[in-house]
Design a protein around this motif. Structure first.
Motif, short mmCIF file in Angstrom:
data_model
loop_
_atom_site.label_atom_id
_atom_site.label_comp_id
_atom_site.label_asym_id
_atom_site.label_seq_id
_atom_site.Cartn_x
_atom_site.Cartn_y
_atom_site.Cartn_z
N ASN A 66 49.16 42.70 32.12
CA ASN A 66 50.50 42.13 32.02
C ASN A 66 50.48 40.73 31.43
OD1 ASN A 66 50.46 43.87 34.78
ND2 ASN A 66 52.34 44.17 33.63
N ILE A 67 49.32 40.06 31.54
CA ILE A 67 49.21 38.70 31.00
C ILE A 67 47.74 38.41 30.67
CG2 ILE A 67 49.00 37.53 33.24
CD1 ILE A 67 51.10 35.47 31.87
N ASN A 68 47.50 37.70 29.57
CA ASN A 68 46.16 37.39 29.09
C ASN A 68 46.08 35.91 28.73
OD1 ASN A 68 45.42 40.33 28.63
ND2 ASN A 68 47.18 40.12 27.27
N TRP A 69 44.86 35.36 28.81
CA TRP A 69 44.60 34.03 28.25
C TRP A 69 43.22 34.03 27.62
CZ3 TRP A 69 44.11 35.06 33.39
CH2 TRP A 69 42.93 34.69 34.03
N TYR A 70 43.03 33.07 26.69
CA TYR A 70 41.84 33.12 25.84
C TYR A 70 41.00 31.85 25.83
CZ TYR A 70 44.33 37.21 24.28
OH TYR A 70 44.98 38.41 24.27
N GLU A 71 41.46 30.79 26.50
CA GLU A 71 40.69 29.54 26.49
C GLU A 71 41.12 28.64 27.64
OE1 GLU A 71 41.52 28.05 22.59
OE2 GLU A 71 43.49 27.33 23.14
N ASP A 72 40.36 27.59 27.84
CA ASP A 72 40.66 26.62 28.89
C ASP A 72 41.99 25.91 28.61
OD1 ASP A 72 38.20 27.25 29.93
OD2 ASP A 72 37.23 25.37 29.33
N GLY A 73 42.71 25.61 29.69
CA GLY A 73 43.89 24.76 29.61
C GLY A 73 45.16 25.40 29.09
N GLN A 74 45.22 26.69 28.99
CA GLN A 74 46.43 27.35 28.49
C GLN A 74 47.45 27.54 29.61
OE1 GLN A 74 44.74 30.98 26.61
NE2 GLN A 74 45.83 30.27 24.79
N THR A 75 48.73 27.60 29.20
CA THR A 75 49.82 28.06 30.05
C THR A 75 50.51 29.17 29.27
OG1 THR A 75 50.13 25.92 31.12
CG2 THR A 75 51.99 27.45 31.19
N VAL A 76 50.56 30.37 29.87
CA VAL A 76 51.11 31.54 29.20
C VAL A 76 52.05 32.23 30.18
CG1 VAL A 76 50.57 33.73 28.06
CG2 VAL A 76 48.93 31.84 27.94
N ALA A 77 53.21 32.67 29.69
CA ALA A 77 54.17 33.41 30.53
C ALA A 77 54.50 34.74 29.88
CB ALA A 77 55.44 32.58 30.72
N ASN A 78 54.85 35.72 30.70
CA ASN A 78 55.22 37.03 30.20
C ASN A 78 56.16 37.70 31.20
OD1 ASN A 78 55.10 39.12 28.28
ND2 ASN A 78 53.63 40.24 29.54
N MET A 79 57.16 38.39 30.68
CA MET A 79 58.05 39.18 31.53
C MET A 79 57.44 40.57 31.67
SD MET A 79 62.06 39.75 30.94
CE MET A 79 63.02 40.88 31.88
N ALA A 80 57.48 41.13 32.87
CA ALA A 80 56.88 42.44 33.11
C ALA A 80 57.77 43.27 34.02
CB ALA A 80 55.51 42.27 33.76
N MET A 81 57.82 44.56 33.74
CA MET A 81 58.50 45.52 34.62
C MET A 81 57.40 46.41 35.17
SD MET A 81 61.68 46.21 32.02
CE MET A 81 62.36 47.59 32.87
N VAL A 82 57.21 46.39 36.50
CA VAL A 82 56.09 47.13 37.09
C VAL A 82 56.58 48.02 38.23
CG1 VAL A 82 54.44 45.34 36.45
CG2 VAL A 82 55.44 45.30 38.71
N ALA A 83 55.82 49.09 38.46
CA ALA A 83 56.10 50.00 39.58
C ALA A 83 55.70 49.32 40.88
CB ALA A 83 55.30 51.29 39.39
N VAL A 84 56.33 49.73 41.98
CA VAL A 84 55.99 49.19 43.30
C VAL A 84 55.38 50.30 44.15
CG1 VAL A 84 57.80 47.45 43.21
CG2 VAL A 84 58.27 49.63 44.29
#
Length: 151
Positions: free
Chosen positions: A105-123
């Motif tokens: 649902n969300i990925n990062w690739y290096e130090d010091g990043q801030t990344v956001a993502n909207m996700a629709m997930v099952a419960v």
């Protein structure tokens, strides 16, 4: 059907704005009482590892989170953010560790990043919770905001 952008969904702030979103099975606001309906709520913070346990999540982490109001719902709409990242990694969020989602649902690739993502997930159907599972070779603070439910 008109194109719906993330910015447009946020600006709309109503079931009308999300009615055309993919994968929710609702074609118009008139069907809001039927199965597959989207129910937007006043957003609330479910998890913030900057101020709550477990501090930074490692990418080997597994965590179960109870979400108030999810029992009897089939999905949840989330805004997922990682910040103060170290190394590289990803998080998968879904309805259980036994059959975790096959994509992140969300990925990062290096130090010091801030990344956001909207996700629709099952419960998880019996507990109404969601599970977080990490992967990769790093750590990050994880912030999860609940934006709505899917019936």
């Amino acid at each position: 059907m008109p194109t719906i952008s993330r910015r447009g969904l946020i600006a709309a702030g109503s079931a009308t704005g999300l009615a055309g979103a993919a994968l929710i099975g609702t074609s118009s606001p008139a069907s809001a009482s039927s199965t597959g309906a989207t129910e937007l709520i006043t957003p609330f913070r479910l998890q913030d590892s900057r101020t709550m346990e477990p501090d930074k999540y490692s990418t080997a982490a597994q965590d179960s989170l109870a979400v108030d109001g999810l029992l009897g719902k089939c999905g949840v709409i989330l805004n997922v953010t990682v910040t103060q990242t170290e190394g590289f990694g990803f998080f998968r969020i879904g309805d259980g560790f036994e059959t975790p989602p096959t994509t992140s649902n969300i990925n990062w690739y290096e130090d010091g990043q801030t990344v956001a993502n909207m996700a629709m997930v099952a419960v998880e159907p019996t507990s109404g919770g969601i599970d977080v599972q990490g992967g990769g070779d790093g750590r990050a603070h994880l912030i999860i905001d609940v934006l709505g439910f899917i019936s």
